[in-house]
Design a protein around this motif. Structure first.
Motif, PDB file in Angstrom:
ATOM      1  N   ALA A 125       0.836  -1.208   0.000  1.00 23.38           N
ATOM      2  CA  ALA A 125       0.000   0.000   0.000  1.00 23.38           C
ATOM      3  C   ALA A 125       0.866   1.252   0.000  1.00 23.38           C
ATOM      4  CB  ALA A 125      -0.937  -0.011   1.200  1.00 23.38           C
ATOM      5  N   VAL A 126       1.920   1.251   0.794  1.00 24.26           N
ATOM      6  CA  VAL A 126       2.833   2.402   0.834  1.00 24.26           C
ATOM      7  C   VAL A 126       3.509   2.563  -0.524  1.00 24.26           C
ATOM      8  CG1 VAL A 126       4.982   3.296   1.824  1.00 24.26           C
ATOM      9  CG2 VAL A 126       3.235   2.321   3.321  1.00 24.26           C
ATOM     10  N   ASN A 127       3.987   1.466  -1.082  1.00 29.52           N
ATOM     11  CA  ASN A 127       4.651   1.524  -2.386  1.00 29.52           C
ATOM     12  C   ASN A 127       3.706   2.050  -3.459  1.00 29.52           C
ATOM     13  OD1 ASN A 127       6.990   0.913  -4.099  1.00 29.52           O
ATOM     14  ND2 ASN A 127       5.599  -0.580  -5.014  1.00 29.52           N
ATOM     15  N   ARG A 128       2.465   1.567  -3.446  1.00 31.02           N
ATOM     16  CA  ARG A 128       1.473   2.024  -4.434  1.00 31.02           C
ATOM     17  C   ARG A 128       1.230   3.527  -4.286  1.00 31.02           C
ATOM     18  NH1 ARG A 128      -2.762  -0.893  -2.975  1.00 31.02           N
ATOM     19  NH2 ARG A 128      -1.893  -2.747  -3.936  1.00 31.02           N
ATOM     20  N   LEU A 129       1.093   3.981  -3.054  1.00 25.00           N
ATOM     21  CA  LEU A 129       0.851   5.398  -2.798  1.00 25.00           C
ATOM     22  C   LEU A 129       2.028   6.245  -3.279  1.00 25.00           C
ATOM     23  CD1 LEU A 129      -1.044   7.501  -1.426  1.00 25.00           C
ATOM     24  CD2 LEU A 129       0.305   7.155   0.643  1.00 25.00           C
ATOM     25  N   VAL A 130       3.237   5.806  -2.968  1.00 27.38           N
ATOM     26  CA  VAL A 130       4.428   6.544  -3.379  1.00 27.38           C
ATOM     27  C   VAL A 130       4.544   6.578  -4.904  1.00 27.38           C
ATOM     28  CG1 VAL A 130       6.955   6.511  -3.345  1.00 27.38           C
ATOM     29  CG2 VAL A 130       5.684   6.171  -1.223  1.00 27.38           C
ATOM     30  N   LYS A 144       1.411   8.912  -6.439  1.00 24.12           N
ATOM     31  CA  LYS A 144       1.392  10.346  -6.111  1.00 24.12           C
ATOM     32  C   LYS A 144       2.777  10.944  -6.331  1.00 24.12           C
ATOM     33  CE  LYS A 144      -2.815   9.936  -4.470  1.00 24.12           C
ATOM     34  NZ  LYS A 144      -3.947  10.393  -5.185  1.00 24.12           N
ATOM     35  N   LYS A 145       2.923  11.702  -7.388  1.00 24.02           N
ATOM     36  CA  LYS A 145       4.227  12.236  -7.776  1.00 24.02           C
ATOM     37  C   LYS A 145       4.818  13.159  -6.710  1.00 24.02           C
ATOM     38  CE  LYS A 145       4.367  10.022 -11.546  1.00 24.02           C
ATOM     39  NZ  LYS A 145       5.082   8.782 -11.515  1.00 24.02           N
ATOM     40  N   HIS A 146       3.978  13.906  -6.001  1.00 27.59           N
ATOM     41  CA  HIS A 146       4.516  14.792  -4.967  1.00 27.59           C
ATOM     42  C   HIS A 146       5.091  13.988  -3.803  1.00 27.59           C
ATOM     43  CE1 HIS A 146       0.328  14.157  -3.697  1.00 27.59           C
ATOM     44  NE2 HIS A 146       0.716  14.441  -2.478  1.00 27.59           N
ATOM     45  N   ILE A 147       4.548  12.829  -3.539  1.00 31.32           N
ATOM     46  CA  ILE A 147       5.098  11.965  -2.488  1.00 31.32           C
ATOM     47  C   ILE A 147       6.373  11.302  -2.994  1.00 31.32           C
ATOM     48  CG2 ILE A 147       4.683   9.924  -1.070  1.00 31.32           C
ATOM     49  CD1 ILE A 147       1.716  10.689  -1.049  1.00 31.32           C
ATOM     50  N   THR A 148       6.360  10.866  -4.252  1.00 35.62           N
ATOM     51  CA  THR A 148       7.558  10.263  -4.848  1.00 35.62           C
ATOM     52  C   THR A 148       8.728  11.224  -4.733  1.00 35.62           C
ATOM     53  OG1 THR A 148       6.161   9.126  -6.449  1.00 35.62           O
ATOM     54  CG2 THR A 148       8.505   9.231  -6.947  1.00 35.62           C
ATOM     55  N   GLY A 149       8.478  12.507  -5.021  1.00 34.87           N
ATOM     56  CA  GLY A 149       9.524  13.521  -4.959  1.00 34.87           C
ATOM     57  C   GLY A 149      10.175  13.629  -3.597  1.00 34.87           C
ATOM     58  N   ILE A 150       9.373  13.519  -2.565  1.00 46.29           N
ATOM     59  CA  ILE A 150       9.923  13.610  -1.205  1.00 46.29           C
ATOM     60  C   ILE A 150      10.946  12.509  -0.969  1.00 46.29           C
ATOM     61  CG2 ILE A 150       9.365  13.408   1.263  1.00 46.29           C
ATOM     62  CD1 ILE A 150       6.627  14.694   0.568  1.00 46.29           C
ATOM     63  N   PHE A 151      10.661  11.320  -1.479  1.00 45.28           N
ATOM     64  CA  PHE A 151      11.531  10.180  -1.201  1.00 45.28           C
ATOM     65  C   PHE A 151      12.738  10.062  -2.138  1.00 45.28           C
ATOM     66  CE2 PHE A 151       7.594   8.869   0.915  1.00 45.28           C
ATOM     67  CZ  PHE A 151       8.117   8.625   2.181  1.00 45.28           C
ATOM     68  N   ILE A 152      12.683  10.709  -3.314  1.00 43.75           N
ATOM     69  CA  ILE A 152      13.819  10.564  -4.238  1.00 43.75           C
ATOM     70  C   ILE A 152      14.576  11.866  -4.504  1.00 43.75           C
ATOM     71  CG2 ILE A 152      12.837   8.549  -5.394  1.00 43.75           C
ATOM     72  CD1 ILE A 152      12.127  10.391  -7.754  1.00 43.75           C
ATOM     73  N   ASN A 153      13.956  12.998  -4.234  1.00 40.72           N
ATOM     74  CA  ASN A 153      14.594  14.281  -4.492  1.00 40.72           C
ATOM     75  C   ASN A 153      15.657  14.560  -3.428  1.00 40.72           C
ATOM     76  OD1 ASN A 153      15.250  17.029  -4.813  1.00 40.72           O
ATOM     77  ND2 ASN A 153      13.204  17.507  -5.562  1.00 40.72           N
ATOM     78  N   PRO A 154      16.903  14.824  -3.836  1.00 39.71           N
ATOM     79  CA  PRO A 154      17.963  15.076  -2.856  1.00 39.71           C
ATOM     80  C   PRO A 154      17.747  16.368  -2.055  1.00 39.71           C
ATOM     81  CG  PRO A 154      18.799  15.333  -5.092  1.00 39.71           C
ATOM     82  CD  PRO A 154      17.399  14.845  -5.208  1.00 39.71           C
ATOM     83  N   PHE A 155      16.838  17.207  -2.490  1.00 43.11           N
ATOM     84  CA  PHE A 155      16.527  18.437  -1.767  1.00 43.11           C
ATOM     85  C   PHE A 155      15.963  18.129  -0.371  1.00 43.11           C
ATOM     86  CE2 PHE A 155      13.376  21.722  -0.637  1.00 43.11           C
ATOM     87  CZ  PHE A 155      14.207  22.826  -0.548  1.00 43.11           C
ATOM     88  N   PHE A 156      15.222  17.035  -0.267  1.00 40.74           N
ATOM     89  CA  PHE A 156      14.634  16.648   1.012  1.00 40.74           C
ATOM     90  C   PHE A 156      15.640  15.819   1.807  1.00 40.74           C
ATOM     91  CE2 PHE A 156      10.987  17.322  -1.759  1.00 40.74           C
ATOM     92  CZ  PHE A 156      10.207  18.158  -0.980  1.00 40.74           C
ATOM     93  N   ASN A 157      15.765  16.129   3.095  1.00 41.22           N
ATOM     94  CA  ASN A 157      16.693  15.369   3.927  1.00 41.22           C
ATOM     95  C   ASN A 157      15.971  14.205   4.607  1.00 41.22           C
ATOM     96  OD1 ASN A 157      15.318  16.395   6.186  1.00 41.22           O
ATOM     97  ND2 ASN A 157      16.730  18.123   6.397  1.00 41.22           N
ATOM     98  N   THR A 158      16.721  13.418   5.330  1.00 40.50           N
ATOM     99  CA  THR A 158      16.174  12.231   5.990  1.00 40.50           C
ATOM    100  C   THR A 158      15.051  12.592   6.955  1.00 40.50           C
ATOM    101  OG1 THR A 158      18.310  11.140   5.791  1.00 40.50           O
ATOM    102  CG2 THR A 158      16.790  10.224   7.399  1.00 40.50           C
ATOM    103  N   GLU A 159      15.214  13.676   7.665  1.00 46.76           N
ATOM    104  CA  GLU A 159      14.188  14.106   8.629  1.00 46.76           C
ATOM    105  C   GLU A 159      12.863  14.418   7.920  1.00 46.76           C
ATOM    106  OE1 GLU A 159      13.622  17.986  11.368  1.00 46.76           O
ATOM    107  OE2 GLU A 159      15.489  16.863  11.739  1.00 46.76           O
ATOM    108  N   ASP A 160      12.934  15.093   6.757  1.00 44.62           N
ATOM    109  CA  ASP A 160      11.732  15.386   5.978  1.00 44.62           C
ATOM    110  C   ASP A 160      11.055  14.095   5.512  1.00 44.62           C
ATOM    111  OD1 ASP A 160      12.200  18.140   6.176  1.00 44.62           O
ATOM    112  OD2 ASP A 160      13.355  18.187   4.300  1.00 44.62           O
ATOM    113  N   ARG A 161      11.854  13.142   5.093  1.00 40.03           N
ATOM    114  CA  ARG A 161      11.325  11.869   4.613  1.00 40.03           C
ATOM    115  C   ARG A 161      10.663  11.082   5.739  1.00 40.03           C
ATOM    116  NH1 ARG A 161      16.644  11.181   1.002  1.00 40.03           N
ATOM    117  NH2 ARG A 161      15.874  12.400  -0.745  1.00 40.03           N
TER     118      ARG A 161
END
Length: 180
Positions: free
Chosen positions: A33-38, A41-58
């Motif tokens: 379910a988490v994988n499907r959601l990620v 939803k492109k905005h959620i995908t971005g949080i997990f793969i974009n280097p702009f976001f740090n571990t705390e944000d993720r």
């Protein structure tokens, strides 16, 4: 950062070892379910793969997702560990390996059976019975139509491939004739 195959297997085995077999299906469903959601939803995908976001944000994003999906603590801790070790991108592969470990632990297997036409109920049951007997496991059948097959079938269960198709028999005949 690229995650190697051994690490992916190690992650899958770690979650497999951390829960009892009767709770593992629920964990697999939650991870799916988490994988499907990620993925959806492109905005959620971005949080997990974009280097702009740090571990705390993720981790904060994960906490929000966990609240929405009512994830179990075990699943939340595992996903948090994946985020902190930068392995969250490997979640689809981890789920695949974990599902295989679960089926193996439950003495079940999934057979992908390619046939030129759809199998009827009786054929599926006969095939299930034969494969279950051969593998000493309960087998589920996924019938895939392959119009390039003239007749017969190709059954794939994990690394085992059973090819009784005419196409396969012709290939074997050709190989044996060319060796002589």
């Amino acid at each position: 950062m690229k995650i190697n195959g051994k690490s992916i297997v190690r992650y899958a085995k770690s979650i497999y070892a951390s829960v009892t077999i009767d709770k593992l299906e629920a964990v697999i469903n939650e991870l799916t379910a988490v994988n499907r959601l990620v993925c959806e939803k492109k905005h959620i995908t971005g949080i997990f793969i974009n280097p702009f976001f740090n571990t705390e944000d993720r981790v904060k994003a994960l906490e929000t997702i966990a609240g929405k999906l009512a994830l179990a603590d075990t699943t939340k801790r595992f996903l948090s560990m994946l985020i902190k070790s930068r392995a969250i991108k490997a979640l689809p592969q981890i789920i695949t390996i974990l599902a295989a470990l679960y089926r193996d632990g439950m003495k079940t297997a999934n057979a992908v059976v390619a046939t030129p036409i759809a199998l009827n109920g009786e054929q599926v049951q006969n095939l299930k019975k034969a494969l279950s007997h051969r593998l000493n496991k309960e087998v589920t059948i996924e019938n895939v139509i392959d119009p390039t097959l003239i007749g017969g079938l190709i059954a794939t269960v994990g690394n085992l491939v059973i090819d009784t198709s005419i196409k396969g028999q012709l290939r074997l005949l050709t190989e044996s004739l060319t060796k002589e």
